[in-house]
Design an enzyme around this catalytic site. Structure first.
Site, PDB file in Angstrom:
ATOM      1  CB  CYS A   5      -0.983  -0.043   1.173  1.00 40.34           C
ATOM      2  SG  CYS A   5      -2.348   1.103   0.980  1.00 40.34           S
ATOM      3  CD  GLU A  16      -0.511  -5.436   6.027  1.00 41.11           C
ATOM      4  OE1 GLU A  16      -0.378  -6.030   4.943  1.00 41.11           O
ATOM      5  OE2 GLU A  16      -0.824  -4.234   6.127  1.00 41.11           O
ATOM      6  CG  HIS A  20      -3.267  -3.506   3.657  1.00 38.72           C
ATOM      7  ND1 HIS A  20      -2.170  -2.832   4.152  1.00 38.72           N
ATOM      8  CD2 HIS A  20      -4.053  -2.573   3.083  1.00 38.72           C
ATOM      9  CE1 HIS A  20      -2.300  -1.545   3.901  1.00 38.72           C
ATOM     10  NE2 HIS A  20      -3.435  -1.360   3.247  1.00 38.72           N
TER      11      HIS A  20
END
Lengths: 189, 293
Positions: free
Chosen positions: A82, A171, A169
Site C-alpha cells: 500500500c 498482513e 494488505h
C-alpha cells in the site's frame, strides 16, 4: 536472504504491527526498524502501509532516505504494501509526490476512492484474500517488472528484482503465504 | 468484491498506528497538519478548548467546511457527531468522511443510546474510560477506540487514568478462569463475546489510541508507553503559539517515544504549549469524559 538475519519491518508509522505478527507466526525473528543502524542487522525488509506523506516526512527528517535506498539496492528481499508501494514507485500521482523509484511502475494514490470504497476480494484465479484500504492503483508496469497477481485484470502485486510490491494488505488476516514466500519460515511454525 | 467490511474498517485503524491525528478547524490548519506529518485530520468547527470557552451546544461541523478540507489534503479526513445522533452520522457517511468520531466533546443528542455503528459503511471511533465501555462500543460496531481523557484541558491526567484502567482490566481478564468470565461480563456490562476475545488474546479486537489532554511531545510519548497505539491531538497544537513546530514534534515523539535522548531534541525550541486546566477547577458538569455510558 541470509537465514540467520532477522526480517526488518519499517516502524515509523502504519501497519507495522500486523506485519510483525504475520512474520512471527512463521517463526521468523523480527526487528522494528526506526534507525539507519537497524538496517545493518536485517536480512529483508517490509515497508508497510500507512500514510505515505507521513512516511516521506519522517524519512527525510531522520536522514533515512540514503540508508533505505542503499538497502533496497543491496538485493535483499523487500515487500512493500500500500503506502510502501507508493513510496517504491517511479512516479506517483493524485497528488504528485516524491518517491524512491525502486520499481519501474506508476502509481495513483487513493485511486479506489475514500474509505467507504475500501473492500475485500480474492486475487484473479486464486484463493489469495485481498484487503484494499484507501488503496493505490498501479497505472503502468515497466518492461522489467513482472506482474504476480491481478484483480479484475489489473496488476495488484508486482516484482522487480528482489522487490515485491502489493497495493493490498497481505498482513491483515490469517493468510501468511505471501510473507512465507518472500522471507521463508514455516507456515505451521 | 465486498465493500466496507468490518475488516476493511479495522484495517484503516491499523494503518493509523504510530501516528498522530490532529484536530483542525479550517483548510489552512489542515495543510499545516498534513505538512507536519499527521496521519489524518479531524475536521471540526471549534477545537475542544474553544467549545469549553464559548459554551453552547456543540454539533457536527458545517458540511462545507469539511468538504473544503477533504479537497485540500490527501490524508484521511475524520469528523465528529454527537453521541447518539445517527442522522449527523448519515450525513457524514454521505460525504464519504473516512472515519466518524461519535464524540463526547460535542453535546450528546441521546442520553441513553449510542449509535448502532454496524449499519454504516464508514468506520467509527468512540471514546472510552474503562474496559466495559470499550467493549460496549465494540459491540455496537466501533472499529477503533480512543481514551476520552479530558478534552480541551491540555492536562494528560485523565488520559493516563483511562489508559492505565484499560490496561489493568485487560490483564486481569487474562488471569481469570473461563467459568469466571460470564460474571465478569455482567460486572463490566460488556458483551460476553468481547470479554472472551480479550481474555484469550490479551488485547481489544480493535486498535486503541490516546486522546484528551495531549499538549506536548512528552505527553504523546507517555501515552505510547502506556499502551496507546497512536494519539489524537485536539487543542494541544492549535492552541499553542507555534502550531507547525509543535505538530512536527508530536509526530516525531509518537514514533520515537522510547528514545529519551531524541525526545530532548524533539522537545526543544517548539514554543509555549497551551496553558491547560487543572481537573479540580472543573465542575462535574464541565467534565466531558462523563458523557456517554
Amino acid at each position: 536472504m541470509t537465514k540467520s538475519k532477522p526480517v526488518g519491518v519499517l516502524a515509523l508509522q502504519g501497519g507495522y504491527a500486523a506485519h510483525e505478527s504475520s512474520l512471527r507466526r512463521l517463526g521468523l525473528d523480527v526487528i522494528l526498524v526506526r534507525y539507519a543502524a537497524d538496517l545493518d542487522t536485517i536480512g529483508g525488509l517490509v515497508f508497510p502501509g500507512g500514510e505515505s506523506t507521513t512516511h516521506l516526512k519522517i524519512i527525510s527528517r531522520e536522514g533515512l532516505r540514503g540508508p533505505l535506498d542503499r538497502f533496497a539496492r543491496s538485493g535483499a528481499p523487500i515487500l512493500t504494501t500500500c503506502a510502501g508501494t507508493i513510496l517504491a514507485a517511479r512516479t506517483v500521482s493524485d497528488p504528485e509526490q516524491d518517491s524512491f523509484g525502486w520499481l519501474d511502475i506508476d502509481v495513483s494514490r487513493n485511486a479506489w476512492g475514500r474509505q467507504v470504497h475500501s473492500f475485500e476480494a480474492f486475487a484473479d484465479g486464486t484463493d489469495i484474500p485481498l484487503t484494499f484500504i484507501r488503496a493505490p492503483r498501479i497505472t503502468r508496469v515497466g518492461p522489467d517488472v513482472s506482474t504476480l497477481l491481478t484483480f479484475e485484470g489489473e496488476p495488484i502485486m508486482v516484482q522487480q528484482g528482489a522487490i515485491t510490491a502489493a497495493t493490498f494488505h497481505p498482513e491483515l488476516g490469517s493468510d501468511i503465504r505471501i510473507h512465507q514466500q518472500l522471507f521463508g519460515g514455516d507456515i505451521d511454525a | 468484491m465486498d465493500k466496507s467490511t468490518y475488516k476493511a474498517k479495522v484495517g484503516l485503524a491499523e494503518m493509523l498506528k504510530g501516528g498522530v491525528i490532529m484536530d483542525v478547524m479550517n483548510v489552512e490548519e489542515a495543510r499545516i497538519a498534513e505538512d507536519a506529518g499527521a496521519t489524518a485530520v479531524m475536521a471540526l468547527e471549534r477545537i475542544p478548548a474553544l467549545i469549553r470557552r464559548d459554551g453552547g451546544v456543540a454539533r457536527a461541523s458545517d458540511p462545507e467546511m469539511i468538504q473544503a478540507i477533504q479537497k485540500a489534503v490527501s490524508i484521511p479526513v475524520m469528523a465528529k457527531v454527537r453521541i447518539g445522533h445517527f442522522v449527523e452520522a448519515r450525513i457524514l457517511e454521505a460525504m464519504e468522511v473516512d472515519f466518524i468520531d461519535e464524540s463526547e466533546v460535542l453535546t450528546p443528542a441521546d442520553e441513553d443510546f449510542h449509535i448502532d455503528k454496524w449499519g454504516y459503511k464508514v468506520p467509527f471511533v468512540c471514546g472510552c474510560t474503562n474496559l466495559g465501555e470499550a467493549l460496549r462500543r465494540i459491540g455496537e460496531g466501533a472499529a477503533m477506540l480512543r481514551t476520552k481523557g479530558e478534552a480541551g484541558t491540555g492536562n494528560i491526567v485523565e488520559a493516563v487514568r483511562h489508559l492505565r484502567t484499560l490496561r489493568d482490566s485487560i490483564r486481569r481478564l487474562g488471569t481469570l478462569g473461563r467459568e469466571q468470565l460470564m460474571t465478569e461480563a455482567k460486572h463490566l456490562g460488556a458483551p460476553f463475546d468481547e470479554v472472551l476475545y480479550v481474555a484469550e488474546h490479551g488485547r481489544l479486537r480493535v486498535p486503541n489510541f490516546a486522546a484528551g489532554g495531549i499538549a506536548t511531545p512528552a505527553d504523546a510519548a507517555l501515552c505510547m508507553a502506556l499502551g496507546a497505539q497512536a494519539v489524537f491531538v485536539g487543542s494541544g497544537i492549535f492552541m499553542s503559539n507555534e502550531p507547525l513546530k509543535r505538530a512536527k514534534a508530536v509526530v516525531q515523539a509518537t514514533t520515537y517515544w522510547e528514545d529519551a535522548k531524541k525526545l530532548v531534541e524533539i522537545s526543544t525550541g517548539i514554543g509555549e504549549p497551551m496553558k491547560g486546566i487543572e481537573m479540580e477547577k472543573l465542575s462535574e458538569d464541565q467534565r466531558l469524559s462523563k458523557r456517554g455510558w
